[in-house]
Structure formats: structure tokens, C-alpha cells
Design an enzyme around this catalytic site. Structure first.
Site, PDB file in Angstrom:
ATOM      1  N   LYS A 169       0.797  -1.238   0.000  1.00  8.06           N
ATOM      2  CA  LYS A 169       0.000   0.000   0.000  1.00  8.06           C
ATOM      3  C   LYS A 169       0.831   1.291   0.000  1.00  8.06           C
ATOM      4  O   LYS A 169       0.364   2.318  -0.480  1.00  8.06           O
ATOM      5  CB  LYS A 169      -0.946   0.020   1.198  1.00  8.06           C
ATOM      6  CG  LYS A 169      -2.110  -0.946   1.062  1.00  8.06           C
ATOM      7  CD  LYS A 169      -3.093  -0.770   2.201  1.00  8.06           C
ATOM      8  CE  LYS A 169      -4.194  -1.803   2.115  1.00  8.06           C
ATOM      9  NZ  LYS A 169      -5.263  -1.572   3.093  1.00  8.06           N
TER      10      LYS A 169
ATOM     11  N   ASP B  57      -9.965   2.987   2.077  1.00  6.00           N
ATOM     12  CA  ASP B  57     -10.072   2.313   3.387  1.00  6.00           C
ATOM     13  C   ASP B  57     -10.765   3.195   4.427  1.00  6.00           C
ATOM     14  O   ASP B  57     -11.708   2.772   5.095  1.00  6.00           O
ATOM     15  CB  ASP B  57      -8.674   1.944   3.917  1.00  6.00           C
ATOM     16  CG  ASP B  57      -8.075   0.775   3.168  1.00  6.00           C
ATOM     17  OD1 ASP B  57      -8.839  -0.100   2.719  1.00  6.00           O
ATOM     18  OD2 ASP B  57      -6.829   0.720   3.053  1.00  6.00           O
TER      19      ASP B  57
ATOM     20  N   GLY C 294      -1.420   1.215   9.945  1.00  9.32           N
ATOM     21  CA  GLY C 294      -1.901   1.710   8.656  1.00  9.32           C
ATOM     22  C   GLY C 294      -3.402   1.966   8.637  1.00  9.32           C
ATOM     23  O   GLY C 294      -3.858   2.981   8.090  1.00  9.32           O
TER      24      GLY C 294
ATOM     25  N   ILE D 131     -12.886  -3.081  13.091  1.00  8.69           N
ATOM     26  CA  ILE D 131     -12.667  -3.328  11.655  1.00  8.69           C
ATOM     27  C   ILE D 131     -12.362  -4.801  11.378  1.00  8.69           C
ATOM     28  O   ILE D 131     -12.259  -5.206  10.234  1.00  8.69           O
ATOM     29  CB  ILE D 131     -11.597  -2.394  11.043  1.00  8.69           C
ATOM     30  CG1 ILE D 131     -10.205  -2.685  11.577  1.00  8.69           C
ATOM     31  CG2 ILE D 131     -11.971  -0.938  11.267  1.00  8.69           C
ATOM     32  CD1 ILE D 131      -9.111  -2.047  10.706  1.00  8.69           C
TER      33      ILE D 131
ATOM     34  N   GLY E 138     -17.235  -5.265  11.420  1.00 10.79           N
ATOM     35  CA  GLY E 138     -16.109  -5.024  10.514  1.00 10.79           C
ATOM     36  C   GLY E 138     -16.446  -5.237   9.050  1.00 10.79           C
ATOM     37  O   GLY E 138     -15.848  -4.619   8.169  1.00 10.79           O
TER      38      GLY E 138
HETATM   39  P1  ATR Z   1      -2.514  -2.233  10.266  1.00  6.48           P
HETATM   40  O1  ATR Z   1      -1.535  -1.644   9.295  1.00  6.48           O
HETATM   41  O2  ATR Z   1      -3.385  -3.296   9.682  1.00  6.48           O
HETATM   42  O3  ATR Z   1      -3.293  -1.190  10.980  1.00  6.48           O
HETATM   43  P2  ATR Z   1      -0.318  -2.665  12.056  1.00  6.48           P
HETATM   44  O4  ATR Z   1       0.430  -1.595  11.374  1.00  6.48           O
HETATM   45  O5  ATR Z   1       0.355  -3.937  12.343  1.00  6.48           O
HETATM   46  O6  ATR Z   1      -1.652  -3.056  11.306  1.00  6.48           O
HETATM   47  O7  ATR Z   1      -0.899  -2.026  13.407  1.00  6.48           O
HETATM   48  C1  ATR Z   1      -1.458  -2.759  14.365  1.00  6.48           C
HETATM   49  C2  ATR Z   1      -1.761  -1.867  15.571  1.00  6.48           C
HETATM   50  O8  ATR Z   1      -2.317  -2.731  16.562  1.00  6.48           O
HETATM   51  C3  ATR Z   1      -0.528  -1.236  16.186  1.00  6.48           C
HETATM   52  O9  ATR Z   1      -0.856   0.043  16.629  1.00  6.48           O
HETATM   53  C4  ATR Z   1      -0.203  -2.168  17.352  1.00  6.48           C
HETATM   54  O10 ATR Z   1       0.385  -1.553  18.477  1.00  6.48           O
HETATM   55  P3  ATR Z   1       1.953  -1.197  18.547  1.00  6.48           P
HETATM   56  O11 ATR Z   1       2.116   0.097  17.805  1.00  6.48           O
HETATM   57  O12 ATR Z   1       2.235  -1.064  20.004  1.00  6.48           O
HETATM   58  O13 ATR Z   1       2.666  -2.351  17.918  1.00  6.48           O
HETATM   59  C5  ATR Z   1      -1.569  -2.648  17.754  1.00  6.48           C
HETATM   60  N1  ATR Z   1      -1.497  -3.971  18.387  1.00  6.48           N
HETATM   61  C6  ATR Z   1      -1.162  -5.145  17.803  1.00  6.48           C
HETATM   62  N2  ATR Z   1      -1.196  -6.157  18.697  1.00  6.48           N
HETATM   63  C7  ATR Z   1      -1.558  -5.604  19.872  1.00  6.48           C
HETATM   64  C8  ATR Z   1      -1.768  -6.110  21.205  1.00  6.48           C
HETATM   65  N3  ATR Z   1      -1.603  -7.410  21.476  1.00  6.48           N
HETATM   66  N4  ATR Z   1      -2.121  -5.231  22.176  1.00  6.48           N
HETATM   67  C9  ATR Z   1      -2.275  -3.923  21.911  1.00  6.48           C
HETATM   68  N5  ATR Z   1      -2.093  -3.382  20.687  1.00  6.48           N
HETATM   69  C10 ATR Z   1      -1.740  -4.198  19.681  1.00  6.48           C
END
Ligand code: ATR
Length: 280
Positions: free
Chosen positions: A70, A105, A131, A224, A247
Site C-alpha cells: 500500500k 479504506d 496503517g 474493523i 467489521g
Molecule cells: P494495520 O496496518 O493493519 O493497521 P499494524 O500496522 O500492524 O496493522 O498495526 C497494528 C496496531 O495494533 C498497532 O498500533 C499495534 O500496536 P503497537 O504500535 O504497540 O505495535 C496494535 N497492536 C497489535 N497487537 C496488539 C496487542 N496485542 N495489544 C495492543 N495493541 C496491539
């Protein structure tokens, strides 16, 4: 039937095996009797440039773009829509004389919410700072949200996103950590959106980031994640008597927006929704 006049659309990403987009778009094409087809293509990172050049040479009309392309895709496009430029990510491409990138999105999430309540002048709280959070937070401000709170496990990531929202859109945006700060913001929050993968299949019983006692019944809660339909976050919302949005709605509306970009036609929501629900 595929003929010599069939127009090509599709998806590039890696992986793409489980995508639901072909069901929606192909159902839309048959509804309007449009001689179009939508096909997913697995494209490795190192082949992205060749894939775009190939699609252009083959006369493709449009593509969806998914993980992990993306952001990378932008360097191969000629122009960007206003929101794609702001978000810095593209999930839809239209091939004309120029190749134009769009982002549907955030639009999808906003339309899902606006089925219930206008975004304008609302205080929106978003869990996660990746993202999806970026696309949704920018679109919420573009649609008139009065305040955005980004709540994230890693505070610095939330701060970076809110700084961006302030710099680019002069938004009223604030970063908070999970826990007490989030709880405090929820008291007068209007809309809560989970963009983290917490609770996603197969981890459907993961501990949610909020509990029902932190919520109130005038809140609208959107997750979502579309598998499962009722996520751990939505279960807490139901316990609190809040309204919920599944979602599947974001997926549905981002698809409808892409379809409109390629064909200029607005497919009936029911057609796309049935295609999704039949295959989810
Ligand atoms: P996407 O691009 O699909 O939004 P991503 O970039 O992997 O996915 O982002 C996932 C988000 O979920 C992140 O903000 C992540 O928090 P961190 O910035 O601390 O990594 C959050 N996230 C993922 N697993 C998590 C968990 N177990 N508890 C709390 N937040 C979580």
C-alpha cells in the site's frame, strides 16, 4: 463470459488467497451486466514495479492494492487523490492516460459509521496506530470530526500519527496510552474504533483493550475485524448497551468506493453485502 472486450480489474498483494473482494466486485459487474472481471494476483515485493508496468501494458482498468504494497506502490503512480496523498497509502488504482492512486479504506470506515450517525463534530477514539488507524483517522478529520484520540500500546507511534494529523490537517488530535488515559477519554467519546488485530480469528478470546465499564450507551463502537463478526471489543460494547458496527461494513464500503472509481457506478449495497456474507 470472458470475451475479447472484457475489461480487467483485480487485486495485488501477498498473500491474496483468502480475499473476499472478488465476490463483491464480480457480483457488482454481473448486476450491471458490465463486461468486467476481477482477479486476485499474488505479487511479491520485489515484483511490484514489474506488476504495475505489466498491468498497464495489458490494459487493466483498475487494481486494488493490499498488504504489503500500500505504501511502496506510490512511487509507481503518476498522481494521487487528495486523501491518498494525505494518508500516504493507496488501496485502489485507476489506469487512464495516467495511473491514479486512491485510498478507500478510511472512506469505507466512515461510510460504515455514517450509516448510523454523521461523523461531523464527533469525538472519535481509535485503538491502534498502524496503517488502518492512519487511513481512518485522516478520513474522519476530512469528514468533519471535531477531535481524534489515538490510543496505542506504543505511545510514540500514536504521537507520531497525531503530529501528522495536526501538521497536515490542523486537527484537534491527541495521543494516549491504553488504560487510565484511554478510560478518561472514553467518558465523553462519541465513536470508538478498534484497528488493532486483537480478537481476530483464530485468537477470538484475546483480552480486549476496553471493558464494558469504560463505555457508555451513547457510544458507537466499530471493530474493523470481520472474522469473527462479534469480536471481543464488540461484546464489551453490547454489554455496555452501546451501538455496534461490524467489521464487514468497512470491507463492504471500501469495495463500493473502489467499484465507483473504476466504473462510475454505485452498486447496490445489498449486492455487495450478500456476496460477502455468502462467503465469509
Ligand atoms: P494495520 O496496518 O493493519 O493497521 P499494524 O500496522 O500492524 O496493522 O498495526 C497494528 C496496531 O495494533 C498497532 O498500533 C499495534 O500496536 P503497537 O504500535 O504497540 O505495535 C496494535 N497492536 C497489535 N497487537 C496488539 C496487542 N496485542 N495489544 C495492543 N495493541 C496491539
Amino acid at each position: 463470459m470472458i470475451t475479447g472486450q472484457t475489461k480487467l480489474t483485480g487485486l495485488i498483494g501477498d498473500p491474496v488467497e483468502h480475499t473476499l473482494s472478488p465476490y463483491m466486485h464480480n457480483a457488482g459487474f454481473s448486476y450491471f451486466r458490465l463486461d468486467y472481471v476481477y482477479v486476485p494476483f499474488q505479487v511479491k515485493k520485489e515484483n511490484l514495479k514489474k506488476a504495475i508496468e505489466g498491468a498497464r501494458s495489458l490494459g487493466f482498468k483498475g487494481l486494488n492494492v493490499t498488504i504489503p504494497h500500500k505504501i511502496e506502490i506510490i512511487q509507481y503512480l503518476d498522481i494521487l487523490s487528495n486523501n491518498a496523498e494525505l494518508i500516504g497509502a493507496v488501496n485502489t488504482i485507476k489506469f487512464d492516460d495516467e495511473i491514479k492512486g486512491y485510498n478507500t479504506d478510511g472512506l469505507g470506515a466512515v461510510r460504515a459509521i455514517e450509516e448510523i450517525e454523521p461523523i461531523k463534530n464527533k469525538k472519535i477514539i481509535i485503538l491502534g496506530a498502524g496503517g488502518a488507524s492512519r487511513a481512518i483517522s485522516f478520513q474522519c478529520i476530512l469528514n468533519g470530526a471535531s477531535e481524534i484520540i489515538i490510543a496505542n500500546r506504543t505511545y510514540d507511534k500514536a504521537l507520531k500519527l497525531t503530529k501528522n494529523l495536526i501538521d497536515k490537517l490542523d486537527a484537534d488530535a491527541k495521543a494516549v496510552t491504553l488504560g487510565d488515559e484511554l478510560k478518561h477519554e472514553l467518558v465523553d467519546g462519541d465513536i470508538l474504533i478498534n484497528t488493532t488485530p486483537l480478537g481476530m480469528h483464530p485468537h477470538i478470546n484475546q483480552k480486549p483493550l476496553i471493558t464494558s465499564d469504560m463505555l457508555h450507551e451513547d457510544l458507537i463502537v466499530n471493530d474493523i475485524i470481520y472474522n469473527p463478526t462479534e469480536t471481543v471489543h464488540l461484546k464489551e460494547a453490547i454489554k455496555a448497551g452501546a451501538k455496534t458496527i461490524h467489521g464487514i461494513k468497512m470491507l463492504l464500503y471500501q469495495g463500493i468506493e473502489s467499484f465507483k472509481i473504476w466504473t462510475g457506478r454505485e452498486p447496490p449495497v445489498k449486492i455487495f453485502e450478500k456476496a460477502l456474507r455468502d462467503h465469509i
